[in-house]
Design a protein around this motif. Structure first.
Motif, PDB file in Angstrom:
ATOM      1  N   SER A 177      41.723  47.470  19.199  1.00 40.18           N
ATOM      2  CA  SER A 177      41.737  48.161  17.906  1.00 40.18           C
ATOM      3  C   SER A 177      41.089  49.529  18.115  1.00 40.18           C
ATOM      4  CB  SER A 177      41.002  47.296  16.876  1.00 40.18           C
ATOM      5  OG  SER A 177      40.892  47.959  15.656  1.00 40.18           O
TER       6      SER A 177
ATOM      7  N   LYS B 258      48.518  52.982  32.179  1.00 42.61           N
ATOM      8  CA  LYS B 258      47.884  54.298  31.971  1.00 42.61           C
ATOM      9  C   LYS B 258      46.601  54.157  31.189  1.00 42.61           C
ATOM     10  CE  LYS B 258      49.866  57.612  29.779  1.00 42.61           C
ATOM     11  NZ  LYS B 258      50.866  58.244  28.872  1.00 42.61           N
TER      12      LYS B 258
ATOM     13  N   ILE C 222      37.230  57.460  23.926  1.00 49.36           N
ATOM     14  CA  ILE C 222      37.282  57.174  25.365  1.00 49.36           C
ATOM     15  C   ILE C 222      38.096  58.268  26.046  1.00 49.36           C
ATOM     16  CG2 ILE C 222      37.888  55.431  27.106  1.00 49.36           C
ATOM     17  CD1 ILE C 222      35.774  54.488  24.977  1.00 49.36           C
TER      18      ILE C 222
ATOM     19  N   SER D 271      57.095  47.561  20.394  1.00 49.53           N
ATOM     20  CA  SER D 271      57.329  47.624  18.941  1.00 49.53           C
ATOM     21  C   SER D 271      58.622  46.897  18.583  1.00 49.53           C
ATOM     22  CB  SER D 271      57.369  49.072  18.450  1.00 49.53           C
ATOM     23  OG  SER D 271      58.506  49.739  18.933  1.00 49.53           O
TER      24      SER D 271
ATOM     25  N   TYR E  13      47.241  55.535  11.603  1.00 48.29           N
ATOM     26  CA  TYR E  13      46.545  54.911  12.746  1.00 48.29           C
ATOM     27  C   TYR E  13      45.414  53.996  12.255  1.00 48.29           C
ATOM     28  CZ  TYR E  13      44.136  54.865  17.331  1.00 48.29           C
ATOM     29  OH  TYR E  13      43.524  54.496  18.518  1.00 48.29           O
TER      30      TYR E  13
ATOM     31  N   ILE F  15      43.305  53.513  29.242  1.00 48.15           N
ATOM     32  CA  ILE F  15      42.467  52.319  29.111  1.00 48.15           C
ATOM     33  C   ILE F  15      43.199  51.108  29.690  1.00 48.15           C
ATOM     34  CG2 ILE F  15      41.470  50.712  27.419  1.00 48.15           C
ATOM     35  CD1 ILE F  15      40.930  53.166  25.599  1.00 48.15           C
TER      36      ILE F  15
HETATM   37  P1  NAP Z   1      47.098  56.530  26.366  1.00 40.42           P
HETATM   38  O1  NAP Z   1      46.483  57.013  27.619  1.00 40.42           O
HETATM   39  O2  NAP Z   1      47.906  57.451  25.520  1.00 40.42           O
HETATM   40  O3  NAP Z   1      47.966  55.231  26.710  1.00 40.42           O
HETATM   41  C1  NAP Z   1      48.734  54.599  25.739  1.00 40.42           C
HETATM   42  C2  NAP Z   1      49.438  53.425  26.400  1.00 40.42           C
HETATM   43  O4  NAP Z   1      50.247  52.765  25.421  1.00 40.42           O
HETATM   44  C3  NAP Z   1      50.354  53.879  27.524  1.00 40.42           C
HETATM   45  O5  NAP Z   1      50.235  52.986  28.611  1.00 40.42           O
HETATM   46  C4  NAP Z   1      51.730  53.764  26.899  1.00 40.42           C
HETATM   47  O6  NAP Z   1      52.743  53.455  27.833  1.00 40.42           O
HETATM   48  C5  NAP Z   1      51.543  52.591  25.968  1.00 40.42           C
HETATM   49  N1  NAP Z   1      52.574  52.561  24.931  1.00 40.42           N
HETATM   50  C6  NAP Z   1      52.754  53.456  23.923  1.00 40.42           C
HETATM   51  N2  NAP Z   1      53.814  53.078  23.179  1.00 40.42           N
HETATM   52  C7  NAP Z   1      54.296  51.923  23.733  1.00 40.42           C
HETATM   53  C8  NAP Z   1      55.348  51.054  23.423  1.00 40.42           C
HETATM   54  N3  NAP Z   1      56.155  51.284  22.373  1.00 40.42           N
HETATM   55  N4  NAP Z   1      55.565  49.970  24.196  1.00 40.42           N
HETATM   56  C9  NAP Z   1      54.755  49.723  25.246  1.00 40.42           C
HETATM   57  N5  NAP Z   1      53.731  50.511  25.614  1.00 40.42           N
HETATM   58  C10 NAP Z   1      53.507  51.602  24.850  1.00 40.42           C
HETATM   59  O7  NAP Z   1      46.010  55.947  25.369  1.00 40.42           O
HETATM   60  P2  NAP Z   1      44.644  55.170  25.628  1.00 40.42           P
HETATM   61  O8  NAP Z   1      43.563  56.076  25.200  1.00 40.42           O
HETATM   62  O9  NAP Z   1      44.611  54.571  26.985  1.00 40.42           O
HETATM   63  O10 NAP Z   1      44.767  54.045  24.494  1.00 40.42           O
HETATM   64  C11 NAP Z   1      44.961  52.668  24.785  1.00 40.42           C
HETATM   65  C12 NAP Z   1      44.660  51.883  23.527  1.00 40.42           C
HETATM   66  O11 NAP Z   1      43.306  52.098  23.141  1.00 40.42           O
HETATM   67  C13 NAP Z   1      45.503  52.289  22.329  1.00 40.42           C
HETATM   68  O12 NAP Z   1      45.829  51.157  21.561  1.00 40.42           O
HETATM   69  C14 NAP Z   1      44.577  53.191  21.548  1.00 40.42           C
HETATM   70  O13 NAP Z   1      44.915  53.222  20.189  1.00 40.42           O
HETATM   71  C15 NAP Z   1      43.247  52.508  21.798  1.00 40.42           C
HETATM   72  N6  NAP Z   1      42.092  53.364  21.593  1.00 40.42           N
HETATM   73  C16 NAP Z   1      41.920  54.470  22.337  1.00 40.42           C
HETATM   74  C17 NAP Z   1      40.797  55.270  22.115  1.00 40.42           C
HETATM   75  C18 NAP Z   1      40.505  56.510  22.920  1.00 40.42           C
HETATM   76  O14 NAP Z   1      39.553  57.205  22.565  1.00 40.42           O
HETATM   77  N7  NAP Z   1      41.235  56.831  23.962  1.00 40.42           N
HETATM   78  C19 NAP Z   1      39.874  54.907  21.129  1.00 40.42           C
HETATM   79  C20 NAP Z   1      40.096  53.768  20.393  1.00 40.42           C
HETATM   80  C21 NAP Z   1      41.210  52.995  20.643  1.00 40.42           C
HETATM   81  P3  NAP Z   1      53.892  54.543  28.219  1.00 40.42           P
HETATM   82  O15 NAP Z   1      53.163  55.771  28.683  1.00 40.42           O
HETATM   83  O16 NAP Z   1      54.681  53.849  29.276  1.00 40.42           O
HETATM   84  O17 NAP Z   1      54.666  54.798  26.967  1.00 40.42           O
END
Ligand code: NAP
Length: 247
Positions: free
Chosen positions: A142, A16, A189, A66, A156, A18
């Motif tokens: 990160s 899902k 993002i 985790s 966070y 990123i």
């Molecule tokens: P997202 O759409 O909410 O996706 C989060 C992903 O993490 C999902 O694929 C989810 O899988 C997985 N996940 C959550 N808990 C988990 C667990 N216990 N075990 C395995 N997988 C787990 O978020 P995103 O925006 O793509 O974020 C991806 C990464 O980028 C994260 O580390 C986030 O902190 C970082 N980030 C994001 C942003 C932003 O602006 N979006 C900015 C900086 C950093 P399930 O759905 O299967 O649980």
């Protein structure tokens, strides 16, 4: 330059947001991708179909990263299926935002466990295989919040800053091997994580971004390809992909 054809990557939370963009971009570059998901089986399965449609290869594994035992199972399944691991992208992450006064111990621990402890879990399980690769890559996703802090995000920010210190220390320890260790620090993002922010707050955030827009998931994915392909001499670094929001 490293030839990525037939290399194998594990992308945590790779089905899902990123993570999905990273999985797809790796597949486009010839990498076989182990897509880890926790709950979103539908997105992971759809992504596998999309990857197969472009002639790539991918396999999904459910695991809560985790949890150490589940992380070991993820790595074992990756080895059983593809026989090697060259790239580990620690992308799984969650937010449980709350001002510190209202922050529960549970929300503190859960965010630390999913974002930070997971990195120990997957890396310790995969390291012996990464060391066998001629171009091992560990890339930790990160966040700008780990660099600059974020209101209502002590949990966070602590986890994401922890990933940066972890990245630098592990990079030092592995510098004489073929494994590089780097962090990517995305700004804001456009994924579910950011779409959940109330519209009026989103507008205020965009107004502060020098490039005046949110980033796209594939802009992070291209950073991953850069580090994997051209990153032989890049280790212990933070690659900031944030539209100029933090310099
Ligand atoms: P997202 O759409 O909410 O996706 C989060 C992903 O993490 C999902 O694929 C989810 O899988 C997985 N996940 C959550 N808990 C988990 C667990 N216990 N075990 C395995 N997988 C787990 O978020 P995103 O925006 O793509 O974020 C991806 C990464 O980028 C994260 O580390 C986030 O902190 C970082 N980030 C994001 C942003 C932003 O602006 N979006 C900015 C900086 C950093 P399930 O759905 O299967 O649980």
């Amino acid at each position: 330059m490293t030839d990525l054809n037939n290399k194998v990557a594990i992308v945590t939370g790779g089905g899902k947001g990123i993570g999905a963009a990273i999985s797809m971009e790796l597949a486009r570059n010839g990498v076989k991708v182990v897509i880890n998901y926790n709950t979103s089986i539908g997105s992971a399965e759809k992504l596998i179909m999309d990857i197969k449609e472009i002639g790539g290869d991918a396999y999904a594994v459910q695991a809560d990263v985790s949890n150490l035992e589940e992380s070991k199972k993820l790595v074992e399944e990756a080895i059983d299926h593809f026989g090697r691991i060259d790239i580990l992208v620690n992308n799984a992450g969650i937010t449980r935002d709350s001002t510190f006064k209202k922050l529960s111990e549970e929300d503190w621990r859960t965010v630390i466990d999913v974002n930070l402890t997971s990195v120990y879990n997957t890396t310790s399980a995969a390291l012996s295989y990464l060391l066998e690769s001629d171009a091992g890559r560990i890339i930790n996703i990160s966040s700008i919040i780990g660099q600059a802090g974020g209101f209502g995000q002590t949990n966070y920010a602590a986890a994401k800053a922890g990933m940066i210190g972890y990245t630098k220390s592990l990079a030092l320890e592995l510098a004489k091997s073929n494994v590089t260790v780097n962090a990517i620090c995305p700004g804001f993002i456009d994924t579910e994580m950011v779409q959940e922010i109330p519209e009026n707050v989103r507008e205020k955030i965009v107004a502060k971004i020098p490039q005046r827009r949110f980033g796209q998931p594939d802009e992070i994915a291209r950073g991953i390809i850069y580090l994997c392909k051209d990153g032989e001499y890049i280790t212990g670094q933070q690659l900031n992909i944030n539209g100029g929001l933090y310099m």
